[in-house]
Design a protein around this motif. Structure first.
Motif, PDB file in Angstrom:
ATOM      1  N   VAL A  45       0.645  -1.222   0.223  1.00  0.00           N
ATOM      2  CA  VAL A  45       0.170  -0.239   0.469  1.00  0.00           C
ATOM      3  C   VAL A  45       0.668   0.612   0.248  1.00  0.00           C
ATOM      4  N   GLN A  46       2.183   1.292   0.179  1.00  0.00           N
ATOM      5  CA  GLN A  46       2.609   2.511   0.135  1.00  0.00           C
ATOM      6  C   GLN A  46       4.168   2.151  -0.229  1.00  0.00           C
ATOM      7  N   ASP A  47       4.777   2.393  -1.672  1.00  0.00           N
ATOM      8  CA  ASP A  47       5.867   2.471  -1.863  1.00  0.00           C
ATOM      9  C   ASP A  47       7.581   3.816  -1.089  1.00  0.00           C
ATOM     10  N   ILE A  57      23.868   5.617   8.271  1.00  0.00           N
ATOM     11  CA  ILE A  57      22.711   4.006   9.089  1.00  0.00           C
ATOM     12  C   ILE A  57      21.660   4.204   9.607  1.00  0.00           C
ATOM     13  N   ARG A  58      20.615   3.948   8.846  1.00  0.00           N
ATOM     14  CA  ARG A  58      19.215   4.111   8.864  1.00  0.00           C
ATOM     15  C   ARG A  58      18.532   3.296   9.769  1.00  0.00           C
ATOM     16  N   GLY A  59      17.836   2.654  11.171  1.00  0.00           N
ATOM     17  CA  GLY A  59      17.377   2.006  12.167  1.00  0.00           C
ATOM     18  C   GLY A  59      17.970   1.681  13.032  1.00  0.00           C
ATOM     19  N   LEU A  60      17.137   1.107  13.589  1.00  0.00           N
ATOM     20  CA  LEU A  60      17.015  -0.322  13.074  1.00  0.00           C
ATOM     21  C   LEU A  60      15.809  -0.025  13.739  1.00  0.00           C
ATOM     22  N   HIS A  61      14.460   0.217  12.698  1.00  0.00           N
ATOM     23  CA  HIS A  61      13.030   0.778  12.643  1.00  0.00           C
ATOM     24  C   HIS A  61      11.987  -0.349  12.674  1.00  0.00           C
ATOM     25  N   TYR A  62      10.440  -0.526  13.312  1.00  0.00           N
ATOM     26  CA  TYR A  62       9.134  -0.845  13.209  1.00  0.00           C
ATOM     27  C   TYR A  62       8.954  -0.839  13.541  1.00  0.00           C
ATOM     28  N   THR A  70       5.124  -5.417   6.621  1.00  0.00           N
ATOM     29  CA  THR A  70       6.030  -6.614   5.535  1.00  0.00           C
ATOM     30  C   THR A  70       6.875  -5.093   4.370  1.00  0.00           C
ATOM     31  N   LYS A  71       8.855  -5.555   4.247  1.00  0.00           N
ATOM     32  CA  LYS A  71       8.825  -4.278   3.301  1.00  0.00           C
ATOM     33  C   LYS A  71       9.736  -4.976   2.473  1.00  0.00           C
ATOM     34  N   LEU A  72       9.560  -5.014   1.480  1.00  0.00           N
ATOM     35  CA  LEU A  72      10.074  -5.140   0.198  1.00  0.00           C
ATOM     36  C   LEU A  72      11.062  -4.091  -0.661  1.00  0.00           C
ATOM     37  N   ALA A 117      12.528  -6.214  13.097  1.00  0.00           N
ATOM     38  CA  ALA A 117      13.220  -4.333  12.625  1.00  0.00           C
ATOM     39  C   ALA A 117      14.007  -4.904  11.962  1.00  0.00           C
ATOM     40  N   HIS A 118      14.453  -3.058  10.989  1.00  0.00           N
ATOM     41  CA  HIS A 118      14.829  -3.100   9.891  1.00  0.00           C
ATOM     42  C   HIS A 118      15.695  -2.097  10.106  1.00  0.00           C
ATOM     43  N   GLY A 119      17.051  -1.786   8.936  1.00  0.00           N
ATOM     44  CA  GLY A 119      17.854  -0.561   8.997  1.00  0.00           C
ATOM     45  C   GLY A 119      18.870  -1.261   8.030  1.00  0.00           C
ATOM     46  N   PHE A 120      19.713   0.235   7.697  1.00  0.00           N
ATOM     47  CA  PHE A 120      20.937  -0.966   6.756  1.00  0.00           C
ATOM     48  C   PHE A 120      21.540   0.137   7.141  1.00  0.00           C
ATOM     49  N   SER A 121      22.813  -0.194   6.206  1.00  0.00           N
ATOM     50  CA  SER A 121      24.166   1.177   6.900  1.00  0.00           C
ATOM     51  C   SER A 121      25.046   1.871   4.965  1.00  0.00           C
ATOM     52  N   ILE A 130      14.775   1.888  -1.906  1.00  0.00           N
ATOM     53  CA  ILE A 130      13.471   1.998  -2.423  1.00  0.00           C
ATOM     54  C   ILE A 130      12.786   1.301  -2.197  1.00  0.00           C
ATOM     55  N   TYR A 131      11.345   0.508  -1.661  1.00  0.00           N
ATOM     56  CA  TYR A 131      10.896  -0.032  -0.771  1.00  0.00           C
ATOM     57  C   TYR A 131       9.346  -0.322  -0.562  1.00  0.00           C
ATOM     58  N   LYS A 132       8.984  -1.612  -0.422  1.00  0.00           N
ATOM     59  CA  LYS A 132       7.320  -1.299  -0.583  1.00  0.00           C
ATOM     60  C   LYS A 132       6.949  -2.046   1.042  1.00  0.00           C
ATOM     61  N   LEU A 136       0.382   1.331   5.736  1.00  0.00           N
ATOM     62  CA  LEU A 136       1.114   2.674   6.170  1.00  0.00           C
ATOM     63  C   LEU A 136       1.793   3.210   7.668  1.00  0.00           C
ATOM     64  N   TYR A 137       2.597   4.131   6.705  1.00  0.00           N
ATOM     65  CA  TYR A 137       3.602   4.784   7.995  1.00  0.00           C
ATOM     66  C   TYR A 137       2.637   4.967   8.784  1.00  0.00           C
ATOM     67  N   ASN A 138       2.518   4.717   9.607  1.00  0.00           N
ATOM     68  CA  ASN A 138       2.036   5.586  11.319  1.00  0.00           C
ATOM     69  C   ASN A 138       3.562   5.983  12.755  1.00  0.00           C
ATOM     70  N   ALA A 141       2.974   4.886  15.912  1.00  0.00           N
ATOM     71  CA  ALA A 141       3.375   3.044  16.016  1.00  0.00           C
ATOM     72  C   ALA A 141       4.700   3.036  16.163  1.00  0.00           C
ATOM     73  N   GLU A 142       5.135   4.318  15.347  1.00  0.00           N
ATOM     74  CA  GLU A 142       7.158   4.190  14.941  1.00  0.00           C
ATOM     75  C   GLU A 142       7.906   3.595  16.822  1.00  0.00           C
ATOM     76  N   ARG A 143       8.910   1.979  16.431  1.00  0.00           N
ATOM     77  CA  ARG A 143       9.647   2.009  17.294  1.00  0.00           C
ATOM     78  C   ARG A 143      11.113   1.926  16.723  1.00  0.00           C
ATOM     79  N   PRO A 167      19.601  12.075  14.827  1.00  0.00           N
ATOM     80  CA  PRO A 167      18.861  11.733  16.119  1.00  0.00           C
ATOM     81  C   PRO A 167      18.916  11.303  16.687  1.00  0.00           C
ATOM     82  N   LYS A 168      17.352  11.038  16.015  1.00  0.00           N
ATOM     83  CA  LYS A 168      16.257  10.042  16.270  1.00  0.00           C
ATOM     84  C   LYS A 168      16.699   8.275  17.400  1.00  0.00           C
ATOM     85  N   ASP A 169      17.621   8.425  16.274  1.00  0.00           N
ATOM     86  CA  ASP A 169      17.801   7.054  16.120  1.00  0.00           C
ATOM     87  C   ASP A 169      19.495   6.412  17.008  1.00  0.00           C
TER      88      ASP A 169
HETATM   89  C1  LIG Z   1       8.841   6.070   7.003  1.00  0.00           C
HETATM   90  C2  LIG Z   1       8.752   7.320   6.819  1.00  0.00           C
HETATM   91  C3  LIG Z   1       8.585   8.539   7.406  1.00  0.00           C
HETATM   92  N1  LIG Z   1       7.866   9.649   7.036  1.00  0.00           N
HETATM   93  C4  LIG Z   1       8.570  11.037   7.289  1.00  0.00           C
HETATM   94  C5  LIG Z   1       9.330  10.656   8.605  1.00  0.00           C
HETATM   95  C6  LIG Z   1      10.439  11.822   9.212  1.00  0.00           C
HETATM   96  O1  LIG Z   1      10.098  13.620   9.021  1.00  0.00           O
HETATM   97  C7  LIG Z   1      11.529  11.892   7.426  1.00  0.00           C
HETATM   98  C8  LIG Z   1      12.384  11.152   7.650  1.00  0.00           C
HETATM   99  O2  LIG Z   1      11.841  10.041   8.527  1.00  0.00           O
HETATM  100  P1  LIG Z   1      12.720   8.699   9.004  1.00  0.00           P
HETATM  101  O3  LIG Z   1      14.193   9.790   9.934  1.00  0.00           O
HETATM  102  O4  LIG Z   1      12.189   7.649  10.059  1.00  0.00           O
HETATM  103  O5  LIG Z   1      13.597   7.801   8.172  1.00  0.00           O
HETATM  104  P2  LIG Z   1      14.312   6.771   8.203  1.00  0.00           P
HETATM  105  O6  LIG Z   1      15.795   6.298   8.672  1.00  0.00           O
HETATM  106  O7  LIG Z   1      14.931   6.721   6.712  1.00  0.00           O
HETATM  107  O8  LIG Z   1      13.515   5.359   8.208  1.00  0.00           O
HETATM  108  C9  LIG Z   1      13.061   4.462   7.841  1.00  0.00           C
HETATM  109  O9  LIG Z   1      13.397   3.901   8.304  1.00  0.00           O
HETATM  110  C10 LIG Z   1      14.550   1.635   8.408  1.00  0.00           C
HETATM  111  C11 LIG Z   1      15.208   2.296   7.137  1.00  0.00           C
HETATM  112  C12 LIG Z   1      12.578   1.529   7.179  1.00  0.00           C
HETATM  113  O10 LIG Z   1      13.166   0.255   7.709  1.00  0.00           O
HETATM  114  C13 LIG Z   1      11.613   2.526   8.040  1.00  0.00           C
HETATM  115  O11 LIG Z   1      10.720   2.335   6.759  1.00  0.00           O
HETATM  116  C14 LIG Z   1      11.535   3.702   8.571  1.00  0.00           C
HETATM  117  O12 LIG Z   1      11.792   3.615   9.632  1.00  0.00           O
HETATM  118  O13 LIG Z   1       9.994  11.340   7.075  1.00  0.00           O
HETATM  119  C15 LIG Z   1       7.000   9.775   6.398  1.00  0.00           C
HETATM  120  O14 LIG Z   1       6.570  10.653   5.721  1.00  0.00           O
HETATM  121  N2  LIG Z   1       6.626   8.340   6.091  1.00  0.00           N
HETATM  122  C16 LIG Z   1       7.483   7.771   6.092  1.00  0.00           C
HETATM  123  O15 LIG Z   1       6.757   6.032   5.940  1.00  0.00           O
END
Ligand SMILES: Cc1cn([C@H]2C[C@H](O)[C@@H](COP(=O)(O)OP(=O)(O)O[C@H]3O[C@H](C)C(=O)[C@H](O)[C@H]3O)O2)c(=O)[nH]c1=O
Length: 186
Positions: A45-47, A57-62, A70-72, A117-121, A130-132, A136-138, A141-143, A167-169
């Motif tokens: 439902v979302q790309d 390094i983005r993550g580890l998020h869920y 589920t993410k592809l 939980a998912h992340g990447f470097s 890119i991912y499917k 939807l994003y909530n 509910a993000e942790r 800073p969030k991570d």
């Molecule tokens: C994930 C997401 C974020 N946002 C907004 C919220 C923030 O203002 C901005 C950056 O978000 P964030 O810093 O959480 O982006 P990432 O660190 O790449 O987050 C992702 O990182 C890892 C790799 C994941 O697997 C998740 O899909 C996702 O959490 O985009 C949205 O508007 N929609 C979304 O679906």
């Protein structure tokens, strides 16, 4: 399309069939019927797309149930080390992680199910990721879990001191502190 199992149930490596000719290449990055024929039924439902420089390094998020996703995932520019951590408390590999190099060159995809939980470097100068998602994003509910949690001991393959973390991570809890959140909708 070839599907390769990992040591973690349901966490799959997907290698698409690539058609190359003198013009370049073509491949189907997602085909609902082909996935169905392989026993994988998802309703995306979302790309998403993100671009990052070396060392990010983005993550580890869920997301908490019932918003778990589920993410592809795949890379269309550069190279990343992609990691999924099993948060499914009824899983034989609970608390274990698996990682794989995804790149524009290898065209490999990682199917990360709900409950991970998912992340990447980013290993290249930059990477476009890119991912499917099938939910939807909530934001509420993000942790997350700390990328450098010693109990996970993930080697992100980044030169020490070159890690770029949001800073969030930087303030995410370790696995054991986050455990109370691990409910996921199958
Ligand atoms: C994930 C997401 C974020 N946002 C907004 C919220 C923030 O203002 C901005 C950056 O978000 P964030 O810093 O959480 O982006 P990432 O660190 O790449 O987050 C992702 O990182 C890892 C790799 C994941 O697997 C998740 O899909 C996702 O959490 O985009 C949205 O508007 N929609 C979304 O679906």
């Amino acid at each position: 399309m070839d599907i390769i199992k990992t040591k973690i149930p349901d966490l799959l490596i997907i290698k698409p069939k690539v058609f190359e000719d003198e013009r370049g290449y073509f491949f189907e990055s997602y085909n609902e019927r082909v996935f169905h024929e392989k026993g994988i039924d998802l309703e995306f439902v979302q790309d998403n797309e993100s671009k990052s420089g070396y060392g990010v390094i983005r993550g580890l998020h869920y997301q908490l149930a019932p918003y778990s996703q589920t993410k592809l995932v795949r890379v269309i520019e550069g190279k990343v080390f992609d990691v999924a951590v099993d948060l499914r408390q009824d899983s034989p590999t609970y608390g274990q992680w698996s990682g794989i190099e995804l790149s524009a060159e290898n065209k490999i995809q990682f199917l990360v199910p709900k409950g991970f939980a998912h992340g990447f470097s980013v290993l290249s100068k930059s990477a476009t990721f890119i991912y499917k998602c099938d939910n939807l994003y909530n934001q509420e509910a993000e942790r997350g879990i700390a990328y450098n949690d010693p109990s996970l001991n993930i080697d992100w393959r980044i030169q020490p001191g070159k890690e770029i973390i949001s800073p969030k991570d930087r303030v995410l809890p370790n696995f054991r502190e986050a455990e109370k959140n691990f409910k996921y909708s199958k």
